[in-house]
Each structure stands twice: as C-alpha cells, then as structure tokens.
Enzyme design. Structure first.
Site, short mmCIF file in Angstrom:
data_model
loop_
_atom_site.label_atom_id
_atom_site.label_comp_id
_atom_site.label_asym_id
_atom_site.label_seq_id
_atom_site.Cartn_x
_atom_site.Cartn_y
_atom_site.Cartn_z
CG HIS A 190 -11.43 9.08 4.42
ND1 HIS A 190 -10.40 10.00 4.34
CD2 HIS A 190 -11.62 8.62 3.15
CE1 HIS A 190 -10.01 10.11 3.07
NE2 HIS A 190 -10.73 9.29 2.34
CG HIS A 212 -7.53 0.49 1.94
ND1 HIS A 212 -8.20 0.14 0.79
CD2 HIS A 212 -6.86 1.63 1.65
CE1 HIS A 212 -7.94 1.02 -0.15
NE2 HIS A 212 -7.13 1.95 0.34
#
Length: 180
Positions: free
Chosen positions: A41, A124
């Site tokens: 995630h 990221h």
C-alpha cells in the site's frame, strides 16, 4: 493502545506485477524483509500508537476529509538512499495528488494532537526493508528494469489498524473514506 496509519491500497493487479522485482531482490545477498504482496500500500500518514479512546475522534476527523478521484501510476523501483538503501519501494507518480491528500489528512488530525510529519511526503509503496545490507544491493536495485507496473484510480483512502506479529504485520481496515 492501537497502532494506526492512513493508506491507499494498491489494486491486486499492480501488487501482482510487483512480485517480479521482489523476487529479483530475493536473489541478492542482502538480508531483506520482503513485504507480502497482498498488503502493499501507499502510506499517506503513519499515526502510530494512540489510546483506544482517541480512535473515534480520528475516525470522525478523517471522515470529513474531501478529495476528488485521481490517477496514480507505479513507475519504477527505487529506495530511500541510492548508496545505502534501508527501504526499497515502488515509485508513484500522480501529479501531486497524493501529496495534496496527505496534507488534508495531516490538517484533519492536527487538532487531535497528532503532529505533522517532519519529512516531506514522497508517494511510494514499500516492497522490502533492509535487515542487513550488502555492497551489491544498490546494483541489484538498479538492475530491476524500469517499467510501468500499472495505473489505477484512487477512489478512497483507508484508516488501518496494524498489529505486529512474528509472521509480519496484520492490517485491519477501520474506516474507508470515499472520494467525492
């Protein structure tokens, strides 16, 4: 105490495409903790340990955050430090939309005494954490072919509870906030 964070879950097809770079990294000699592809995630905000009594207030504050759907693209593999990586991640490009959402989440949580991050936000998703580095690791990361790991539309963000176990973290979604 409850350990919480705010995240955007990447869709299954993107997470599956990220298995290949993870497998490449496994073949190197550095000792890595590879993230289970099922839970990859993008963290918008790590809240950390909070008293159970404040969870309802966090839910209420985050429920009021509004944002429009936006597109993000997983564009390649990188790390926090090209010479001595501690975290290896997939890079995300979204024209600044995740940073704007991060700022809204931070603003919503500030009145609850949850301080802003002291590092600038960089979208990221973590693929691996370095337990023990090796001089060859930067080269292993650079050897992953650049590419497009997928595009998706962000239609919601989630408040998640994280329980740390010997087999890795277990995440439970407590709240889902849809785009408006």
């Amino acid at each position: 105490m409850v350990r919480l964070f705010v995240a955007i879950d990447l869709p299954e097809d993107i997470r599956e495409r990220l298995r290949s770079p993870q497998e490449h990294l496994r073949r190197g000699s550095a000792r890595l903790n590879i993230v289970d592809p099922g839970i990859i995630h993008m963290t918008l905000k790590f809240i950390g340990e909070v008293d159970k009594e404040i969870v309802g207030k966090i839910i209420s504050a985050l429920s009021r955050v509004t944002f429009s759907p936006y597109t993000l693209q997983v564009t390649g593999i990188g790390s926090n430090n090209p010479r001595q990586p501690r975290v290896i991640w997939c890079e995300i490009s979204d024209g600044g939309a995740s940073a704007a959402l991060h700022a809204k989440v931070e603003e919503a949580l500030l009145p609850l005494g949850i301080s802003r991050d002291d590092r600038s936000f960089r979208p990221h998703a973590t693929l691996a954490r370095v337990k023990q580095s090796d001089p060859s690791l930067p080269g292993w990361i650079r050897a992953i072919p650049p590419g497009d790991f997928g595009i998706c539309t962000v239609k919601e963000f989630r408040l998640k509870k994280s329980t740390l176990t010997p087999l890795g973290p277990v995440y439970e979604t407590i709240l889902e906030v849809p785009a408006s």
